[in-house]
Design an enzyme around this catalytic site. Structure first.
Site, PDB file in Angstrom:
ATOM      1  N   ASP A  80       0.832  -1.206   0.000  1.00  0.00           N
ATOM      2  CA  ASP A  80       0.000   0.000   0.000  1.00  0.00           C
ATOM      3  C   ASP A  80       0.868   1.259   0.000  1.00  0.00           C
ATOM      4  OD1 ASP A  80       1.063  -0.315   2.524  1.00  0.00           O
ATOM      5  OD2 ASP A  80      -0.739   0.326   3.591  1.00  0.00           O
ATOM      6  N   GLU A  81       2.035   1.161  -0.583  1.00  0.00           N
ATOM      7  CA  GLU A  81       2.988   2.263  -0.570  1.00  0.00           C
ATOM      8  C   GLU A  81       3.215   2.780  -1.993  1.00  0.00           C
ATOM      9  OE1 GLU A  81       6.383   2.689   2.705  1.00  0.00           O
ATOM     10  OE2 GLU A  81       6.925   1.369   1.069  1.00  0.00           O
TER      11      GLU A  81
END
Length: 225
Positions: A114-115
């Site tokens: 989720d980066e």
């Protein structure tokens, strides 16, 4: 004899063309895969580094903004709605970040999990405004289809920004400084942003969320923020 040879060569080329076309397509696909994230279609870490390298080699050293964007509590989405819906959210967030980067004439990437990250021209020194824009757009509700039923999910992000130059090494300086700033945003309560300042260091380990997926070189899966 000459005419026959020419015809034979022409026929040979026509026969070989499908193979050549197939090889070119395979090469193009392989090149694309090396530089792009398979889930979202945006650049991956290597692709963003290539974009930075292009800036560094084609223009004199100039200031650029590196933003590191980490979704807050993304694991909750996976646990509540399932991994397919989690992937759907990642794709929709990716589209929003890509649009912001394009609006500023920059590039965006999904690093892992989720980066995300963005590389933006520093046309103005309003880093706070850019960070607020990123956080606000990401926090807009996302419509998901959970087990056949629609669901609306709202997720926030912690954003770290660093103002660097195109001559700074990408991973060791530019992304690292944005990473430090992002962790300070996490420590200060999430759904916030922080801007790297000279001398800023990574916050103490107890304030950090543990190993990141990109540190473990895992391209997919959920995050634990």
């Amino acid at each position: 004899m000459i005419a026959t040879t020419v015809v034979a060569l022409a026929l040979g080329r026509l026969t070989a063309w499908p193979t050549i076309h197939s090889l070119r397509t395979q090469l193009a696909n392989a090149t694309w895969s090396m530089l792009h994230d398979p889930l979202t279609g945006m650049l991956n870490r290597a692709g963003l580094q290539a974009a930075h390298a292009t800036l560094a080699t084609t223009t004199p050293a100039q200031p650029v903004i590196v933003a590191l964007i980490d979704l807050d509590d993304f694991k909750r989405v996976n646990d509540t709605h399932g991994h397919d819906q989690g992937d759907d959210l990642l794709i929709q967030v990716a589209g929003r970040i890509t649009d912001i980067a394009a609006l500023h004439g920059g590039a965006a990437a999904r690093l892992a999990g989720d980066e995300y990250a963005a590389l933006l021209p520093a046309r103005i020194n309003d880093l706070d405004r850019i960070a607020d824009t990123i956080a606000t757009i990401i926090a807009q509700p996302v419509a998901l289809s959970a087990e056949g039923s629609p669901a609306t999910v709202t997720i926030t992000a912690s954003v770290g920004l660093a103002l660097v130059t195109t001559s700074d090494p990408f991973a060791e300086v530019a992304l690292h400084r944005a990473d430090i700033a992002m962790y300070h945003a996490k420590r200060n309560g999430r759904n916030r942003h922080a801007i790297y300042q000279p001398g800023m260091t990574m916050p103490p380990a107890q304030h950090r969320r543990g190993p990141r997926l990109r540190d473990q070189r895992q391209p997919t899966g959920e995050a634990t923020a």
